[in-house]
Design an enzyme around this catalytic site. Structure first.
Site, mmCIF file in Angstrom:
data_model
loop_
_atom_site.group_PDB
_atom_site.id
_atom_site.type_symbol
_atom_site.label_atom_id
_atom_site.label_comp_id
_atom_site.label_asym_id
_atom_site.label_seq_id
_atom_site.Cartn_x
_atom_site.Cartn_y
_atom_site.Cartn_z
ATOM 1 N N CYS A 368 0.838 -1.198 0.000
ATOM 2 C CA CYS A 368 0.000 0.000 0.000
ATOM 3 C C CYS A 368 0.877 1.255 0.000
ATOM 4 O O CYS A 368 1.517 1.562 -0.993
ATOM 5 C CB CYS A 368 -0.966 -0.037 1.180
ATOM 6 S SG CYS A 368 -2.341 1.135 1.044
ATOM 7 N N HIS A 495 -3.612 -5.245 0.173
ATOM 8 C CA HIS A 495 -3.118 -5.749 1.457
ATOM 9 C C HIS A 495 -3.219 -7.278 1.473
ATOM 10 O O HIS A 495 -4.198 -7.841 1.986
ATOM 11 C CB HIS A 495 -3.930 -5.166 2.616
ATOM 12 C CG HIS A 495 -3.670 -3.729 2.874
ATOM 13 N ND1 HIS A 495 -2.745 -3.278 3.798
ATOM 14 C CD2 HIS A 495 -4.210 -2.616 2.321
ATOM 15 C CE1 HIS A 495 -2.736 -1.954 3.811
ATOM 16 N NE2 HIS A 495 -3.617 -1.529 2.922
ATOM 17 N N GLU A 497 -1.847 -9.409 3.270
ATOM 18 C CA GLU A 497 -1.782 -10.025 4.592
ATOM 19 C C GLU A 497 -3.160 -10.397 5.134
ATOM 20 O O GLU A 497 -3.297 -11.311 5.956
ATOM 21 C CB GLU A 497 -1.067 -9.103 5.594
ATOM 22 C CG GLU A 497 -1.767 -7.792 5.884
ATOM 23 C CD GLU A 497 -1.358 -6.669 4.945
ATOM 24 O OE1 GLU A 497 -1.639 -5.502 5.268
ATOM 25 O OE2 GLU A 497 -0.753 -6.961 3.893
#
EC number: 6.3.4.2
Length: 550
Positions: A368, A495, A497
């Site tokens: 990001c 993102h 994750e």
């Protein structure tokens, strides 16, 4: 439908989320379909406007919901995809009831906490518990509900009252209350104290809920005499008081022989360069994604948090010491990660870390804001655009390489970002990340951002070797960057994750760990398959199932 309510006493942060996640995982391992709900008693509509230091990271769901980080635990543990309505807040409930009142749904009656707020909580829970969370689209069988806060807090009272009523509506055989409490052990006496748990359970029972199980958190396993004392004063059997609820349940339910293996694991050190490093929960999902990847390749993760402001040169003596310590960490790291964030503070330090990774050919992943700053750094030092910047930090820059998105509305603080699962299309087959994703033509990952790379300037970067290998479906938004002639220099606007799972580590993070351990090329040559020695450590075995530790 069966419901498990997890409550907490004595102090906040007692571990309700881990207990709820673990119980749900065990039940799912037994073949049951499980969903989860988190209740937060704050008045905020969602977690989107929180500082990370308030409640840790903001977890983003597929549908764009900005929710409490505990829903990240549920998704990772249970390997399911939840929805924004799986996170209930006081603000959401009151907004829902007030909207109904404005529409005349209550037919002129006085709207009160009881029954209108409590009824709304029960209806929300029953409706959301039925929503399928697995690919087979079948209705869940068990809903695990975590009630945030501590029993006795005034803001949680409407929810406790709602579940006092709900236990009779659901019927006893369909409702179970697990209470998580603290058993402190003061150094002065070394004696485990039961009084806080007694008071907590007394308060809970006084509100109309009686725990079926009491999970005691303590520095050491509680003694039998302590367990019996809690049993006597809290109106439960001794076997209903436990610090080892999860392991006991697995052993009894699955008749599993507990097998533990110890392995010597090689260490991989990753420098996480961010601005919220004083609280690890601010990067909870990032840490989990790195941990999943490290375990997948049989390495132990050494995660070094570096405050990006300490990489910026200072004339103050104290800061000078921190400056050298921060740079020492960065230099010895096997890989460098710059995660997402907002605001100008610490950005120059992040740019320094990115420059180091690029020039020293250290494996690097930017997420990001980390990707956006990688573009800024490249523009300044490789394209010689010295004032290149993001309009977030310098609205008047002559070289706006990162700009705010057209739909960004700065007049409102809630839900104005580009949120949720979006598709990224690979524009070339010659991409490391495409190979890591299994040579797919597109991927779908979760987003949370207001700014993006300026698409009008990308040709200048590509001429110098910084390739934009992934776009959105319209080809206007830059989603993935990769640097030529570098072992691993990758940036992603999304993102990844948030979608990492223990058995399915996130490809960008896995790539970082593989590059940091010098095994990326071998992994790619094997067709992105792990070698047999990299398989996870076995923990449980039974005739029907196998379980692995992660």
């Amino acid at each position: 439908m069966k419901y498990i309510l997890v409550t907490g006493g004595v102090i906040s942060g007692i571990g309700k989320g881990i207990i709820a996640s673990s119980i749900g995982t065990i039940l799912k391992s037994c073949g049951l379909r499980v969903t989860a709900i988190k209740i937060d008693p704050y008045i905020n509509i969602d977690a989107g406007t929180f500082s990370p230091y308030e409640h840790g990271e903001v977890f983003v769901l597929n549908d764009g919901g900005e929710v409490d980080l505990d829903l990240g635990n549920y998704e990772r543990f249970l390997d399911i995809n939840l929805y924004k309505d799986n996170n209930i807040t006081t603000g959401k409930i009151y907004q829902h009831v007030i909207n109904k009142e404005r529409h005349g749904d209550y037919l002129g009656k006085t709207v009160q906490v009881v029954p209108h707020i409590t009824d709304a909580v029960q209806e929300w829970v029953m409706n959301q518990a039925k929503v399928p969370v697995d690919d087979d689209r079948k209705e869940p069988q068990i809903c695990v509900i975590e009630l945030g806060g501590t029993i006795g807090d005034i803001e949680g009272m409407p929810f406790v009252e709602a579940f006092r009523q709900f236990q009779f509506k659901a019927k006893r055989e369909n409702f179970c209350n697990i209470h998580v409490s603290l058993v402190p052990q003061p150094n002065a006496t070394g004696e485990q104290k039961t009084k806080p748990t007694q008071n907590s359970v007394r308060a809970l029972r006084g509100l109309g809920l009686s725990p079926d199980l009491i999970v005691c958190r303590s520095a050491k396993p509680i003694e039998m005499a302590v367990k019996e004392k809690i049993s006597m004063f809290c109106h439960v059997e001794p076997e209903q008081v436990s610090t080892l609820l999860i392991v006991k349940y697995v052993g009894q339910r699955l008749r599993a022989d507990l097998i533990v293996y110890e392995r010597l694991l090689k260490v991989c050190s990753i420098a996480l360069v961010g601005k919220y490093t004083k609280l690890s929960d601010c990067y909870a999902s990032v840490f989990k994604a790195l941990e999943h990847s490290a375990l997948a390749i049989n390495h132990k993760l050494d995660l070094m948090y570096i405050d990006s402001t300490e990489l910026e040169r200072s004339t103050e003596v104290e800061n000078s010491v921190k400056y050298h310590q921060a740079w020492h960490k960065l230099c010895k790291a096997d890989g460098i990660l710059v995660p997402g964030g907002f605001g100008i503070r610490g950005t120059e330090g992040k740019l320094q870390a990115i420059s180091w990774a690029r020039t020293k050919k250290k494996p690097f992943l930017g997420v990001c804001l980390g990707m956006q700053l990688a573009v800024v750094e490249f523009a300044r030092n490789c394209l010689n655009w010295k004032d290149a910047n993001s309009t977030e930090f310098d609205p008047d820059t002559k070289n706006p390489v990162v700009i705010d998105m057209p739909e960004h509305n700065p007049g409102d603080m809630g839900g104005t970002m580009r949120l949720g699962k979006r598709r990224t299309v690979f524009k070339t087959q010659n991409s490391i990340l495409r190979k890591l994703y299994g040579d797919e033509t597109f991927v779908e990952e979760r987003h949370r951002h207001r700014y993006e790379v300026n698409p009008e300037l990308t040709h200048s970067f590509e001429e110098k070797g910084l390739k934009f290998v992934g776009h959105d479906t319209e080809g206007n938004r830059m989603e993935i960057i990769e640097l030529e002639n570098h072992p691993y220099f990758v940036g992603v606007q999304f993102h990844p994750e948030f979608s990492s799972r223990p058995m399915k580590p996130s490809p960008p993070y896995l790539g970082l760990l593989l590059a940091a351990t010098g095994t990326l090329n071998a992994y790619l040559q094997r067709g992105c398959k792990l070698s047999p020695r990299d398989y996870p450590v076995q923990l449980f075995r039974s005739p029907e199932k196998e379980f692995f530790i992660y």
